[in-house]
Design an enzyme around this catalytic site. Structure first.
Site, PDB file in Angstrom:
ATOM      1  N   HIS A  93       0.195  -1.487  -0.368  1.00 29.28           N
ATOM      2  CA  HIS A  93      -0.391  -0.493  -0.149  1.00 29.28           C
ATOM      3  C   HIS A  93       0.989   1.259  -0.124  1.00 29.28           C
ATOM      4  O   HIS A  93       2.309   1.728   0.364  1.00 29.28           O
ATOM      5  CB  HIS A  93      -1.145  -0.222   0.970  1.00 29.28           C
ATOM      6  CG  HIS A  93      -2.028   1.062   1.088  1.00 29.28           C
ATOM      7  ND1 HIS A  93      -1.693   2.802   1.596  1.00 29.28           N
ATOM      8  CD2 HIS A  93      -3.393   0.967   0.727  1.00 29.28           C
ATOM      9  CE1 HIS A  93      -3.161   3.373   1.348  1.00 29.28           C
ATOM     10  NE2 HIS A  93      -3.935   2.454   0.973  1.00 29.28           N
ATOM     11  N   GLU A 165      -4.198   2.014  -7.437  1.00 27.87           N
ATOM     12  CA  GLU A 165      -4.055   3.484  -6.633  1.00 27.87           C
ATOM     13  C   GLU A 165      -3.270   4.370  -6.661  1.00 27.87           C
ATOM     14  O   GLU A 165      -2.468   4.000  -6.162  1.00 27.87           O
ATOM     15  CB  GLU A 165      -4.317   2.667  -4.831  1.00 27.87           C
ATOM     16  CG  GLU A 165      -5.018   1.743  -4.597  1.00 27.87           C
ATOM     17  CD  GLU A 165      -5.365   1.698  -3.105  1.00 27.87           C
ATOM     18  OE1 GLU A 165      -7.180   1.674  -2.607  1.00 27.87           O
ATOM     19  OE2 GLU A 165      -4.756   1.897  -2.236  1.00 27.87           O
TER      20      GLU A 165
HETATM   21  P1  PGA Z   1      -9.548   6.128   0.649  1.00 31.34           P
HETATM   22  O1  PGA Z   1      -8.293   5.085   0.613  1.00 31.34           O
HETATM   23  O2  PGA Z   1     -10.911   5.167  -0.153  1.00 31.34           O
HETATM   24  O3  PGA Z   1     -10.019   6.666   1.291  1.00 31.34           O
HETATM   25  O4  PGA Z   1      -9.818   6.879  -0.906  1.00 31.34           O
HETATM   26  C1  PGA Z   1      -8.325   4.395  -0.199  1.00 31.34           C
HETATM   27  C2  PGA Z   1      -6.597   2.974   0.104  1.00 31.34           C
HETATM   28  O5  PGA Z   1      -5.918   3.826   0.677  1.00 31.34           O
HETATM   29  O6  PGA Z   1      -6.567   2.323   0.027  1.00 31.34           O
END
Ligand code: PGA
Length: 256
Positions: A93, A165
């Site tokens: 992440h 992401e």
């Molecule tokens: P968010 O986070 O939905 O609050 O943007 C996603 C993540 O960090 O996995």
């Protein structure tokens, strides 16, 4: 392919709060066979949640683990220790990469350790705002993808999930912006093409690719209908039971 809705609770909820949340979510949700719901809870709660969870309705995930199985690694938890408790683990992440300094080499070992221990890794990749501004998005995606998967054989790759992401779209990022469905479509295409280059087109089609970044009940449907997207990774909205459940209902509706 199943649709994946993964809630990443990050460092939120006490053990008691996590248990109450899970209890209520299980009551609220029907058993949607084709939607795989995962809650990635803090490590401390995983043991008790694993006793409480109705695995027909949802699965448990870890948010991180160390790549060695046992040993002198003060403060760490291994995939081996998580075996049996969780079915999934988030690996790489952006908060692990940028706050805790994990590089592609470390993430590569974690992906391998997860697969070795029969836990499906959810490998997170995505460019930062400045990488995007410098036009480096494609390179970053390719590097993080090939780096993270370097030890994953063709035989094992379908046990891995990829989550795109973009760091600039994550809700906790300062001045976070929403990714457009086109942004997501371009990135997912690039990811699928890169996977096809390594593992072949047929195999690449069977690999789940999720999107994450400020997903909420009002935009979930749009992201879920982007071609090539297999599901969502949700931070902030997964902490609000009603919102998370609405997103799961949306997944059932738009992808049935
Ligand atoms: P968010 O986070 O939905 O609050 O943007 C996603 C993540 O960090 O996995």
């Amino acid at each position: 392919m199943k649709t994946y809705i993964v809630g990443n609770w990050k460092m939120n909820f006490t053990v008691g709060e996590a248990s109450i949340y899970l209890h209520k979510l299980q009551k609220r949700l029907p058993n949607y066979r084709d939607v795989e719901v995962v809650v990635a809870a803090p490590s401390l709660s995983l043991q008790s949640l694993s006793l409480q969870i109705d695995r027909h309705k949802m699965k448990l995930g870890a948010q991180n683990a160390f790549y060695r199985d046992f040993g002198a690694f003060t403060g760490e938890i291994s995939f081996e220790q998580l075996r049996g408790l969780v079915d999934y683990a988030i690996v790489g992440h952006s908060e692990r990469r940028y706050i805790f300094g994990e590089d592609d080499k470390t993430i590569q070992k974690k992906v391998a350790a997860s697969v070795r221990n029969k836990i499906t890794p959810i490998l997170c990749i995505g460019e930062t705002e400045s990488e995007r501004a410098f036009g480096e998005t494609a390179d970053v995606i390719r590097d993080q993808l090939t780096g993270g998967l370097a030890d994953v054989s063709e035989e094992d790759i379908e046990k891995v999930i990829i989550a795109y992401e973009p760091v600039w779209a994550i809700s906790s990022t300062k001045a976070a912006k929403l990714a457009s469905p086109d942004d997501v479509s371009d990135a997912v295409k690039l990811i699928r093409d890169s996977l096809a280059d390594i593992y072949g087109k047929k195999t690449a089609e069977n690999i789940a690719v999720l999107f994450g970044g400020s997903v909420n009940p009002s935009n979930a449907g749009a992201y879920l209908t982007v071609p090539g997207v297999s599901g969502l990774l949700i931070g902030g909205a997964s902490l609000i039971l009603g919102e998370f459940a609405d997103i799961i209902d949306t997944a059932k509706r738009v992808r049935a």
